[in-house]
Design an enzyme around this catalytic site. Structure first.
Site, short mmCIF file in Angstrom:
data_model
loop_
_atom_site.label_atom_id
_atom_site.label_comp_id
_atom_site.label_asym_id
_atom_site.label_seq_id
_atom_site.Cartn_x
_atom_site.Cartn_y
_atom_site.Cartn_z
CG ASP A 1 -0.31 0.09 2.54
OD1 ASP A 1 0.87 -0.24 2.57
OD2 ASP A 1 -0.95 0.79 3.33
CE1 TYR B 1 7.53 3.80 0.98
CE2 TYR B 1 7.30 4.84 -1.24
CZ TYR B 1 8.13 4.03 -0.35
OH TYR B 1 9.08 3.18 -1.29
CG PHE C 1 8.65 -0.32 -4.11
CD1 PHE C 1 8.89 -0.93 -2.71
CD2 PHE C 1 7.89 -1.40 -4.95
CE1 PHE C 1 8.80 -2.29 -2.22
CE2 PHE C 1 7.39 -2.61 -4.34
CZ PHE C 1 7.85 -3.11 -3.27
CG HIS D 1 9.26 -6.36 1.10
ND1 HIS D 1 9.81 -5.10 1.24
CD2 HIS D 1 8.10 -5.98 0.34
CE1 HIS D 1 9.18 -4.17 0.87
NE2 HIS D 1 7.95 -4.60 0.38
#
Length: 222
Positions: free
Chosen positions: A65, A67, A78, A186
């Site tokens: 989701d 920031y 990202f 991740h």
């Protein structure tokens, strides 16, 4: 709600946007933006779908989701706006990019140039309440982004899907066999050293694209 997308996406997702859950989601978001601080800015929610047309998608990078800090999110997974401090996961992505392709780390964290290269930077949830990660996870976004991934996964022209982390890996079942998947942990500082570093996702993606008769991505960040 400003829900405009590039025209190829509008065509592909027209029926999905007519679904009752999506109409409710748009209504709930209008109310949330009116009463709370929500990121990204309303006009940037569908930024990924404006910068990377459906028929130009070469690579999909899945995030979770947006920031949730002030001024960070810009509607691309990202990515953060220029002038904003680069978050730890993105710093690790840049570190791997430099190691993989010898592309020098940029001085900002905006990935708009990747989006324009055909890299769909898609979060599975497209909005978030300030300072509350995953706060919109149950609003209906996942139904919508599952539909997006299914549509991409059914496309005849091959795509490379880069799946970082367990939530992204869950989407593999929607992706047909003629596509390519690059899957690792991740890039978060909590997990990057357990398989993200050294995975060479950028060179591998370009190699797959060329093997499938598609032009490679210019991963240099402008």
């Amino acid at each position: 709600m400003n829900d405009e997308m590039e025209k190829s996406w509008e065509t592909v997702l027209r029926e999905e946007k007519e679904q009752p859950y999506f109409r409710k989601l748009m209504k709930d978001l209008d109310q949330a933006y009116a009463n709370e601080t929500i990121y990204p800015e309303k006009h940037e929610i569908f930024q990924a779908f404006r910068l990377t047309p459906f028929d130009r998608v070469k690579v999909v990078i899945l995030g979770q989701d947006p920031y949730h800090g002030k001024g960070q999110a810009e509607g691309l997974a990202f990515s953060v706006k220029k002038g904003v401090k680069i978050p730890p996961s993105l710093r690790n992505i840049f570190k791997e990019l430099e190691e993989d392709l010898h592309i020098e780390k940029p001085d900002h964290g905006s990935l708009v140039s990747w989006a324009k290269e055909g890299v769909l930077l898609l979060n599975t949830v497209l909005t978030v309440k300030e300072a509350e990660a995953n706060s919109h996870a149950a609003m209906g976004w996942k139904n919508f982004t599952y539909a997006v991934i299914k549509k991409l996964g059914q496309r005849k022209e091959p795509i490379v899907f880069i799946l970082w982390g367990n939530q992204a890996k869950e989407k593999e079942k929607f992706i047909a066999d003629h596509h390519r998947i690059i899957s690792t942990v991740h890039p978060s500082p909590l997990s990057a050293r357990r398989g993200f570093f050294g995975s060479k996702p950028f060179s591998r993606a370009n190699r797959y694209l060329q093997e499938m008769g598609r032009s490679p991505v210019n991963w240099k960040i402008e």
